[in-house]
Design a protein around this motif. Structure first.
Motif, PDB file in Angstrom:
ATOM      1  N   SER A 211     -27.582 -34.022  22.651  1.00 20.97           N
ATOM      2  CA  SER A 211     -27.693 -32.592  22.369  1.00 20.97           C
ATOM      3  C   SER A 211     -27.539 -32.377  20.863  1.00 20.97           C
ATOM      4  CB  SER A 211     -26.647 -31.805  23.143  1.00 20.97           C
ATOM      5  OG  SER A 211     -25.352 -32.150  22.721  1.00 20.97           O
ATOM      6  N   PRO A 212     -28.221 -31.400  20.291  1.00 15.40           N
ATOM      7  CA  PRO A 212     -28.346 -31.321  18.824  1.00 15.40           C
ATOM      8  C   PRO A 212     -27.031 -31.339  18.058  1.00 15.40           C
ATOM      9  CG  PRO A 212     -29.892 -29.828  19.869  1.00 15.40           C
ATOM     10  CD  PRO A 212     -29.043 -30.375  20.966  1.00 15.40           C
ATOM     11  N   CYS A 213     -26.071 -30.547  18.486  1.00 17.20           N
ATOM     12  CA  CYS A 213     -24.809 -30.497  17.741  1.00 17.20           C
ATOM     13  C   CYS A 213     -24.066 -31.821  17.815  1.00 17.20           C
ATOM     14  CB  CYS A 213     -23.924 -29.372  18.286  1.00 17.20           C
ATOM     15  SG  CYS A 213     -24.498 -27.727  17.839  1.00 17.20           S
ATOM     16  N   VAL A 214     -24.027 -32.420  19.001  1.00 19.52           N
ATOM     17  CA  VAL A 214     -23.278 -33.657  19.182  1.00 19.52           C
ATOM     18  C   VAL A 214     -23.975 -34.796  18.451  1.00 19.52           C
ATOM     19  CG1 VAL A 214     -22.257 -35.209  20.874  1.00 19.52           C
ATOM     20  CG2 VAL A 214     -22.520 -32.784  21.416  1.00 19.52           C
ATOM     21  N   ALA A 215     -25.284 -34.849  18.535  1.00 20.60           N
ATOM     22  CA  ALA A 215     -26.027 -35.891  17.823  1.00 20.60           C
ATOM     23  C   ALA A 215     -25.786 -35.814  16.318  1.00 20.60           C
ATOM     24  CB  ALA A 215     -27.519 -35.766  18.131  1.00 20.60           C
ATOM     25  N   ALA A 216     -25.715 -34.598  15.794  1.00 20.77           N
ATOM     26  CA  ALA A 216     -25.430 -34.441  14.360  1.00 20.77           C
ATOM     27  C   ALA A 216     -24.058 -34.990  14.006  1.00 20.77           C
ATOM     28  CB  ALA A 216     -25.534 -32.969  13.974  1.00 20.77           C
ATOM     29  N   LEU A 217     -23.070 -34.724  14.860  1.00 24.45           N
ATOM     30  CA  LEU A 217     -21.733 -35.270  14.614  1.00 24.45           C
ATOM     31  C   LEU A 217     -21.761 -36.795  14.624  1.00 24.45           C
ATOM     32  CD1 LEU A 217     -18.616 -35.108  14.399  1.00 24.45           C
ATOM     33  CD2 LEU A 217     -18.582 -34.999  16.912  1.00 24.45           C
ATOM     34  N   LEU A 218     -22.421 -37.375  15.617  1.00 22.65           N
ATOM     35  CA  LEU A 218     -22.434 -38.826  15.740  1.00 22.65           C
ATOM     36  C   LEU A 218     -23.224 -39.483  14.605  1.00 22.65           C
ATOM     37  CD1 LEU A 218     -22.984 -39.019  19.598  1.00 22.65           C
ATOM     38  CD2 LEU A 218     -20.857 -39.474  18.360  1.00 22.65           C
ATOM     39  N   LYS A 219     -24.303 -38.856  14.174  1.00 23.31           N
ATOM     40  CA  LYS A 219     -25.139 -39.448  13.124  1.00 23.31           C
ATOM     41  C   LYS A 219     -24.572 -39.193  11.732  1.00 23.31           C
ATOM     42  CE  LYS A 219     -29.527 -38.933  15.654  1.00 23.31           C
ATOM     43  NZ  LYS A 219     -30.849 -38.261  15.628  1.00 23.31           N
ATOM     44  N   GLN A 220     -24.064 -37.976  11.508  1.00 19.88           N
ATOM     45  CA  GLN A 220     -23.706 -37.556  10.157  1.00 19.88           C
ATOM     46  C   GLN A 220     -22.207 -37.365   9.953  1.00 19.88           C
ATOM     47  OE1 GLN A 220     -26.065 -33.996   9.663  1.00 19.88           O
ATOM     48  NE2 GLN A 220     -27.879 -35.032  10.469  1.00 19.88           N
ATOM     49  N   GLY A 221     -21.437 -37.357  11.045  1.00 16.81           N
ATOM     50  CA  GLY A 221     -19.994 -37.252  10.913  1.00 16.81           C
ATOM     51  C   GLY A 221     -19.428 -35.853  10.972  1.00 16.81           C
ATOM     52  N   ARG A 222     -20.277 -34.841  11.179  1.00 17.10           N
ATOM     53  CA  ARG A 222     -19.750 -33.479  11.239  1.00 17.10           C
ATOM     54  C   ARG A 222     -20.659 -32.613  12.100  1.00 17.10           C
ATOM     55  NH1 ARG A 222     -22.795 -30.377   7.721  1.00 17.10           N
ATOM     56  NH2 ARG A 222     -24.042 -31.548   6.209  1.00 17.10           N
ATOM     57  N   LEU A 223     -20.088 -31.562  12.659  1.00 13.79           N
ATOM     58  CA  LEU A 223     -20.872 -30.597  13.414  1.00 13.79           C
ATOM     59  C   LEU A 223     -21.563 -29.639  12.456  1.00 13.79           C
ATOM     60  CD1 LEU A 223     -18.439 -29.572  16.296  1.00 13.79           C
ATOM     61  CD2 LEU A 223     -20.573 -30.832  16.545  1.00 13.79           C
ATOM     62  N   PRO A 224     -22.812 -29.274  12.717  1.00 10.39           N
ATOM     63  CA  PRO A 224     -23.471 -28.258  11.885  1.00 10.39           C
ATOM     64  C   PRO A 224     -22.755 -26.917  12.001  1.00 10.39           C
ATOM     65  CG  PRO A 224     -25.067 -29.467  13.217  1.00 10.39           C
ATOM     66  CD  PRO A 224     -23.711 -29.843  13.730  1.00 10.39           C
ATOM     67  N   ALA A 225     -22.815 -26.152  10.944  1.00  8.28           N
ATOM     68  CA  ALA A 225     -22.171 -24.834  10.947  1.00  8.28           C
ATOM     69  C   ALA A 225     -22.764 -23.922  12.005  1.00  8.28           C
ATOM     70  CB  ALA A 225     -22.307 -24.194   9.564  1.00  8.28           C
ATOM     71  N   ALA A 226     -24.013 -24.150  12.407  1.00 10.19           N
ATOM     72  CA  ALA A 226     -24.669 -23.290  13.375  1.00 10.19           C
ATOM     73  C   ALA A 226     -24.155 -23.473  14.794  1.00 10.19           C
ATOM     74  CB  ALA A 226     -26.180 -23.518  13.347  1.00 10.19           C
ATOM     75  N   CYS A 227     -23.387 -24.537  15.041  1.00 15.66           N
ATOM     76  CA  CYS A 227     -22.895 -24.780  16.389  1.00 15.66           C
ATOM     77  C   CYS A 227     -21.820 -23.755  16.730  1.00 15.66           C
ATOM     78  CB  CYS A 227     -22.313 -26.185  16.508  1.00 15.66           C
ATOM     79  SG  CYS A 227     -23.558 -27.477  16.369  1.00 15.66           S
ATOM     80  N   SER A 228     -22.057 -23.011  17.786  1.00 18.49           N
ATOM     81  CA  SER A 228     -21.075 -22.012  18.184  1.00 18.49           C
ATOM     82  C   SER A 228     -19.890 -22.697  18.830  1.00 18.49           C
ATOM     83  CB  SER A 228     -21.694 -21.018  19.163  1.00 18.49           C
ATOM     84  OG  SER A 228     -21.855 -21.628  20.433  1.00 18.49           O
ATOM     85  N   ARG A 229     -18.849 -21.945  19.049  1.00 18.56           N
ATOM     86  CA  ARG A 229     -17.647 -22.494  19.670  1.00 18.56           C
ATOM     87  C   ARG A 229     -17.902 -22.860  21.123  1.00 18.56           C
ATOM     88  NH1 ARG A 229     -11.736 -19.567  19.414  1.00 18.56           N
ATOM     89  NH2 ARG A 229     -10.620 -20.994  20.759  1.00 18.56           N
ATOM     90  N   ASP A 230     -18.814 -22.163  21.772  1.00 17.31           N
ATOM     91  CA  ASP A 230     -18.937 -22.285  23.216  1.00 17.31           C
ATOM     92  C   ASP A 230     -20.182 -23.020  23.689  1.00 17.31           C
ATOM     93  OD1 ASP A 230     -17.660 -18.984  23.325  1.00 17.31           O
ATOM     94  OD2 ASP A 230     -16.559 -20.826  23.717  1.00 17.31           O
ATOM     95  N   GLN A 231     -21.191 -23.158  22.835  1.00 17.23           N
ATOM     96  CA  GLN A 231     -22.430 -23.708  23.372  1.00 17.23           C
ATOM     97  C   GLN A 231     -23.282 -24.310  22.270  1.00 17.23           C
ATOM     98  OE1 GLN A 231     -24.398 -21.206  26.188  1.00 17.23           O
ATOM     99  NE2 GLN A 231     -26.396 -22.072  25.803  1.00 17.23           N
ATOM    100  N   SER A 232     -23.879 -25.448  22.576  1.00 19.32           N
ATOM    101  CA  SER A 232     -24.844 -26.025  21.664  1.00 19.32           C
ATOM    102  C   SER A 232     -26.028 -25.049  21.566  1.00 19.32           C
ATOM    103  CB  SER A 232     -25.318 -27.373  22.197  1.00 19.32           C
ATOM    104  OG  SER A 232     -26.255 -27.942  21.333  1.00 19.32           O
ATOM    105  N   PRO A 233     -26.477 -24.691  20.357  1.00 15.93           N
ATOM    106  CA  PRO A 233     -27.423 -23.594  20.225  1.00 15.93           C
ATOM    107  C   PRO A 233     -28.873 -23.935  20.576  1.00 15.93           C
ATOM    108  CG  PRO A 233     -26.937 -24.522  18.086  1.00 15.93           C
ATOM    109  CD  PRO A 233     -26.027 -25.211  19.068  1.00 15.93           C
ATOM    110  N   VAL A 234     -29.207 -25.214  20.676  1.00 18.69           N
ATOM    111  CA  VAL A 234     -30.572 -25.607  20.948  1.00 18.69           C
ATOM    112  C   VAL A 234     -30.618 -26.375  22.245  1.00 18.69           C
ATOM    113  CG1 VAL A 234     -32.585 -26.873  20.094  1.00 18.69           C
ATOM    114  CG2 VAL A 234     -31.058 -25.705  18.490  1.00 18.69           C
ATOM    115  N   ARG A 235     -31.513 -25.973  23.141  1.00 18.86           N
ATOM    116  CA  ARG A 235     -31.623 -26.675  24.420  1.00 18.86           C
ATOM    117  C   ARG A 235     -32.378 -27.980  24.227  1.00 18.86           C
ATOM    118  NH1 ARG A 235     -30.564 -23.661  29.092  1.00 18.86           N
ATOM    119  NH2 ARG A 235     -29.878 -21.545  28.580  1.00 18.86           N
TER     120      ARG A 235
END
Length: 335
Positions: A310-334
């Motif tokens: 999922s986009p937010c989690v993949a960004a964390l695993l690849k780059q080491g951090r969550l994107p600012a666009a990731c909401s607290r409750d849900q990954s923003p991109v399906r």
């Protein structure tokens, strides 16, 4: 994938030394000095560490600066156990982290993680920039309990390492007090001590579901002190929006797990609601907001590849951090 080879490491020291299998993106006896990030990925109940390694490596595409390591906790029945010596656990005990190997002489699985960290640090005296502990399903049960009870986190962060935990779709959680969630018809959570259930489920608050009956070395810190420490550890909880089958074949159906909710999605939502209330009671609501986050992955069931892609989690695993666009409750991109 056909060339994937297990690495047998000697961990521990002296009479307590033991051989242990891992899959890794580097030769762990000759660690690349440029390594900056370490991603632990913990297998689930099927103990298929090779599959978990391959899925994470395909996603992250590790380079010289990123090490992926997938520990393999063996039982007597596993094929690798037939060809090498080393500690063996039961299918249930390795998840708990505190249970010693089946011969009672080998290490507990949390100790294995500590020994792996020590082995890596011996070859890499400078602190790693980031250490991620990730797990899905049974592996997430292990990582959640490790996140709560390990004694390494603060020391690693004090040295300069960014230590984080990614906990995806576990069947159950360890609660630091005796309350359990109840969802009202109006959709509101309340938390009560399930006294009425004790006769039918006498071990409902024992470890691995609560903090009663911890081994002595793990019980040195208790109750709210453990909770305060836990709330300051950097944790991301991942829930599959469709991981809501109360009859899933790998769902923990122990009565103590059932007290946490009917399925994984509900258990995760209830645990987050509990943490929110507990943090408020301890005056630590800002710490929870700062250090921990819940992400619900849309259109996803009990699928570790889809959860981690999922986009937010993949960004964390690849780059080491969550994107600012990731909401607290849900990954923003399906995905």
């Amino acid at each position: 994938a056909e060339d994937l080879q297990v690495q047998w490491l000697q961990l521990g020291a002296g009479k307590t030394a033991y051989d242990f299998p891992v899959y890794a993106s580097q030769d762990l006896r000759q660690l690349n000095p440029d390594t900056q990030r370490v991603i632990f990925v913990q297998h689930g109940a099927k103990r298929n560490a090779d599959d978990y390694y391959q899925a994470m490596a395909a996603l992250v595409q590790p380079d010289q600066q990123t090490l992926i390591i997938a520990p393999a906790f063996l039982t007597q029945a596993d094929p690798l156990a037939q060809t090498h010596t080393g500690p063996r656990w039961t299918a249930a005990s390795w998840i708990q982290g505190l249970s010693p190997a089946t011969d009672k002489q080998g290490p507990a699985t949390f100790q294995v993680y500590s020994d792996l960290l020590s082995a890596l640090r011996q070859q890499h005296p400078a602190p790693f920039r980031q250490i991620l502990f990730t797990g899905h399903s049974g592996g997430a049960q292990f990582v959640q309990r490790f996140a709560m009870l390990n004694h390494a986190d603060e020391a690693l962060r004090a040295e300069g390492s960014d230590v984080r935990y990614v906990i995806a779709n576990p069947s159950s959680y360890v609660y630091p007090d005796a309350r359990r969630p109840v969802l009202s018809d109006s959709g509101q959570w309340r938390f009560t001590i399930p006294d009425a259930q004790q006769s039918a489920c006498p071990d409902w608050n024992h470890y691995k579901y609560g903090l009663q009956n911890l081994p002595p070395d793990a019980a040195a810190t208790q109750g709210d002190t453990i909770t305060q420490r836990y709330l300051q550890r950097q944790i991301i909880y991942l829930l599959g929006e469709k991981d809501n089958d109360p009859q899933h074949p790998l769902l923990d159906k122990h009565c103590a797990a059932e007290l946490q909710g009917p399925h994984r999605l509900a258990r995760g939502q209830g645990y987050w609601a509990f943490l929110t209330i507990k943090a408020q009671e301890l005056g630590m609501a800002s710490e929870l907001t700062r250090y921990q986050r819940l992400l619900t992955i849309p259109d996803t069931g009990h699928d570790q590849r889809r959860m981690f892609r999922s986009p937010c989690v993949a960004a964390l695993l690849k780059q080491g951090r969550l994107p600012a666009a990731c909401s607290r409750d849900q990954s923003p991109v399906r995905d």
